[in-house]
Design a protein around this motif. Sequence first.
Motif, mmCIF file in Angstrom:
data_model
loop_
_atom_site.group_PDB
_atom_site.id
_atom_site.type_symbol
_atom_site.label_atom_id
_atom_site.label_comp_id
_atom_site.label_asym_id
_atom_site.label_seq_id
_atom_site.Cartn_x
_atom_site.Cartn_y
_atom_site.Cartn_z
ATOM 1 N N ASN A 125 0.873 -1.179 0.000
ATOM 2 C CA ASN A 125 0.000 0.000 0.000
ATOM 3 C C ASN A 125 0.906 1.223 0.000
ATOM 4 O OD1 ASN A 125 -2.590 -1.392 0.248
ATOM 5 N ND2 ASN A 125 -1.905 -1.929 2.314
ATOM 6 N N MET A 126 1.158 1.748 -1.201
ATOM 7 C CA MET A 126 2.180 2.789 -1.350
ATOM 8 C C MET A 126 1.717 4.136 -0.804
ATOM 9 S SD MET A 126 4.483 3.660 -4.715
ATOM 10 C CE MET A 126 3.238 4.620 -5.545
ATOM 11 N N THR A 127 2.437 4.617 0.181
ATOM 12 C CA THR A 127 2.232 5.949 0.740
ATOM 13 C C THR A 127 3.603 6.571 0.960
ATOM 14 O OG1 THR A 127 2.202 5.042 2.992
ATOM 15 C CG2 THR A 127 0.061 5.338 1.894
ATOM 16 N N LYS A 128 3.645 7.840 1.229
ATOM 17 C CA LYS A 128 4.922 8.533 1.424
ATOM 18 C C LYS A 128 5.681 7.938 2.611
ATOM 19 C CE LYS A 128 6.898 13.180 1.889
ATOM 20 N NZ LYS A 128 7.813 13.011 0.757
ATOM 21 N N ASN A 129 6.952 7.580 2.377
ATOM 22 C CA ASN A 129 7.862 7.023 3.382
ATOM 23 C C ASN A 129 7.417 5.661 3.938
ATOM 24 O OD1 ASN A 129 9.551 9.323 3.258
ATOM 25 N ND2 ASN A 129 8.230 10.408 4.723
ATOM 26 N N CYS A 130 6.572 4.955 3.174
ATOM 27 C CA CYS A 130 6.125 3.635 3.646
ATOM 28 C C CYS A 130 7.244 2.604 3.636
ATOM 29 C CB CYS A 130 4.951 3.136 2.804
ATOM 30 S SG CYS A 130 5.354 2.884 1.049
ATOM 31 N N GLY A 131 8.313 2.880 2.865
ATOM 32 C CA GLY A 131 9.414 1.921 2.780
ATOM 33 C C GLY A 131 10.502 2.132 3.814
ATOM 34 N N VAL A 132 10.376 3.166 4.643
ATOM 35 C CA VAL A 132 11.392 3.455 5.650
ATOM 36 C C VAL A 132 11.430 2.346 6.703
ATOM 37 C CG1 VAL A 132 12.120 5.061 7.467
ATOM 38 C CG2 VAL A 132 11.193 5.942 5.306
ATOM 39 N N GLY A 133 12.610 1.740 6.877
ATOM 40 C CA GLY A 133 12.796 0.689 7.871
ATOM 41 C C GLY A 133 12.040 -0.598 7.589
ATOM 42 N N ALA A 134 11.601 -0.802 6.338
ATOM 43 C CA ALA A 134 10.738 -1.958 6.038
ATOM 44 C C ALA A 134 11.397 -3.002 5.149
ATOM 45 C CB ALA A 134 9.449 -1.468 5.384
ATOM 46 N N ILE A 135 12.726 -2.998 5.060
ATOM 47 C CA ILE A 135 13.409 -3.865 4.108
ATOM 48 C C ILE A 135 13.111 -5.350 4.310
ATOM 49 C CG2 ILE A 135 15.554 -4.118 5.448
ATOM 50 C CD1 ILE A 135 17.047 -3.812 2.727
ATOM 51 N N HIS A 136 12.802 -5.767 5.534
ATOM 52 C CA HIS A 136 12.470 -7.174 5.802
ATOM 53 C C HIS A 136 11.063 -7.348 6.369
ATOM 54 C CE1 HIS A 136 17.077 -7.741 6.166
ATOM 55 N NE2 HIS A 136 16.673 -8.157 4.978
ATOM 56 N N ASN A 137 10.238 -6.346 6.162
ATOM 57 C CA ASN A 137 8.876 -6.390 6.679
ATOM 58 C C ASN A 137 7.923 -6.887 5.584
ATOM 59 O OD1 ASN A 137 6.331 -5.936 7.760
ATOM 60 N ND2 ASN A 137 6.932 -4.005 8.754
ATOM 61 N N ALA A 138 7.632 -8.183 5.599
ATOM 62 C CA ALA A 138 6.805 -8.792 4.557
ATOM 63 C C ALA A 138 5.365 -8.309 4.584
ATOM 64 C CB ALA A 138 6.839 -10.314 4.699
ATOM 65 N N GLU A 139 4.939 -7.728 5.696
ATOM 66 C CA GLU A 139 3.568 -7.227 5.779
ATOM 67 C C GLU A 139 3.408 -5.893 5.049
ATOM 68 O OE1 GLU A 139 2.346 -6.993 9.818
ATOM 69 O OE2 GLU A 139 2.467 -9.163 10.176
ATOM 70 N N LYS A 140 4.506 -5.153 4.943
ATOM 71 C CA LYS A 140 4.430 -3.824 4.339
ATOM 72 C C LYS A 140 4.909 -3.801 2.887
ATOM 73 C CE LYS A 140 5.411 -0.130 6.544
ATOM 74 N NZ LYS A 140 6.123 0.940 7.298
ATOM 75 N N ILE A 141 5.931 -4.618 2.571
ATOM 76 C CA ILE A 141 6.508 -4.548 1.232
ATOM 77 C C ILE A 141 6.505 -5.919 0.551
ATOM 78 C CG2 ILE A 141 8.032 -2.662 1.968
ATOM 79 C CD1 ILE A 141 10.358 -4.732 1.775
#
Length: 237
Positions: A169-185
């Motif tokens: 779910n692409m939003t501004k800064n959604c990828g910050v700190g999420a490199i191994h977060n399978a729920e977000k990316i």
Amino acid sequence: MAVAGGAKCVKYMLFFFNFIFWVCGLALIVLGVMVHQSLLNTAIIKGYTGSPVVLIIVGVVIFFIAFFGCCGAWKENQCMVTMFAVILSLIVIVEIGTAITGYVFRGKLPEFLDERFKSMIAGYNKTEENRDTLDAIQIQFKCCGANSSDDWINFSANKTSVPDSCCKNMTKNCGVGAIHNAEKIYMDGCQPSLDKFLMKNLLWVAVGALVIAFVQITGIVLACILMRAIRSGYEVM
């Protein structure tokens, strides 16, 4: 002197096949445009769109010489039929060359994509072209990085962030700190999906060129038979 008997049948067959050539030319134009557009939309391989362009050019040429062949067959003009056969032979050679090029490139595609992804990921923050291209690919194929999200390890100083285009779910800064977060990316890399997509397009180019070339070879044979019949008629006269 008009041809007769079996040669007359060949005359009408060649006339009919020229209509088929016209359809083939139209098919090549459509196929070339579709594949070319697909490759342009995938900007990572923008330097390798030659085969579809060749198909479009060949299709346009066939589209127009089909009329030339029809006139030659109908008027039983040896010169026109000969020119038609020669031009069609050259086109067949180009089409076969296009098919071979597509087949050869298919084998080199994984290696090429790997190099391109490495180069563009490294230059993601340096040029707008790299950024827009990779964002578009990641959004379209729902993926992240070339082989996995770990490819973005050097994306930021904290080593834990990825571009926002990796997010489900692409939003501004959604990828910050999420490199191994399978729920977000998306964790899977883009290269396997892109490789499959491009293989399919290149296969259509090769198959389309070979099928149409086979039909055209039949037309060349008919043209040669008609040329011989016309020449024999003149010799009798």
